[in-house]
Design a protein around this motif. Structure first.
Motif, short mmCIF file in Angstrom:
data_model
loop_
_atom_site.label_atom_id
_atom_site.label_comp_id
_atom_site.label_asym_id
_atom_site.label_seq_id
_atom_site.Cartn_x
_atom_site.Cartn_y
_atom_site.Cartn_z
N ASP A 80 -16.34 -12.74 -3.70
CA ASP A 80 -15.33 -13.31 -4.60
C ASP A 80 -15.01 -14.76 -4.22
O ASP A 80 -14.92 -15.64 -5.08
CB ASP A 80 -14.05 -12.48 -4.59
N VAL A 81 -14.84 -15.00 -2.92
CA VAL A 81 -14.54 -16.36 -2.46
C VAL A 81 -15.71 -17.30 -2.77
O VAL A 81 -15.52 -18.41 -3.24
CB VAL A 81 -14.21 -16.38 -0.95
N ALA A 82 -16.93 -16.83 -2.54
CA ALA A 82 -18.11 -17.64 -2.82
C ALA A 82 -18.19 -17.97 -4.31
O ALA A 82 -18.52 -19.10 -4.69
CB ALA A 82 -19.38 -16.93 -2.36
N ALA A 83 -17.89 -17.01 -5.17
CA ALA A 83 -17.91 -17.24 -6.62
C ALA A 83 -16.87 -18.28 -7.01
O ALA A 83 -17.13 -19.16 -7.83
CB ALA A 83 -17.68 -15.93 -7.37
N ASP A 87 -17.53 -21.90 -8.73
CA ASP A 87 -16.83 -22.32 -9.95
C ASP A 87 -16.14 -23.68 -9.74
O ASP A 87 -16.20 -24.55 -10.61
CB ASP A 87 -15.82 -21.27 -10.39
N ALA A 88 -15.51 -23.83 -8.59
CA ALA A 88 -14.81 -25.10 -8.30
C ALA A 88 -15.82 -26.24 -8.20
O ALA A 88 -15.56 -27.35 -8.68
CB ALA A 88 -14.01 -24.98 -7.00
N GLU A 89 -16.97 -25.98 -7.62
CA GLU A 89 -18.01 -27.00 -7.51
C GLU A 89 -18.54 -27.39 -8.89
O GLU A 89 -18.77 -28.56 -9.17
CB GLU A 89 -19.15 -26.49 -6.63
N LYS A 90 -18.71 -26.40 -9.76
CA LYS A 90 -19.18 -26.69 -11.12
C LYS A 90 -18.16 -27.52 -11.89
O LYS A 90 -18.53 -28.37 -12.70
CB LYS A 90 -19.45 -25.38 -11.87
#
Length: 93
Positions: A80-83, A87-90
């Motif tokens: 979940d943290v990785a996702a 998302d934040a990077e995108k």
């Protein structure tokens, strides 16, 4: 995955040529490609997963059911943290 675009392109082209995946342009964003497993690819995937289950079971047999459940819960949290990080990077690009 720590791969550059060229590596991903060559890998996906190899999978397409072996008829393990099909590739199409994303109708919502022409800059993106969509890759899906073919029937042959799905069979190969299922075979690989089935072969991985037995060693995984041997790895986990030393743990109690509660310990395995805790481990899987931690993996879910990390996922979940990785996702969210992805998302934040995108959002930055």
């Amino acid at each position: 995955m720590d791969l550059d675009k060229g590596q991903i392109s060559r890998a996906s082209a190899g999978l397409v040529s072996r008829k393990l995946v099909s590739k199409a342009v994303n109708p919502q964003d022409n800059r993106e490609g969509l890759i899906c497993l073919t029937r042959t690819g799905l069979i190969a995937h299922d075979t690989i997963v089935a072969g991985a289950l037995e060693p995984n079971q041997r790895l986990l047999e030393q743990f109690s059911k509660d310990e395995v459940a805790g481990l899987l819960a931690q993996i879910d949290r990390l996922t979940d943290v990785a996702a969210k990080m992805l998302d934040a990077e995108k959002d930055l690009s």
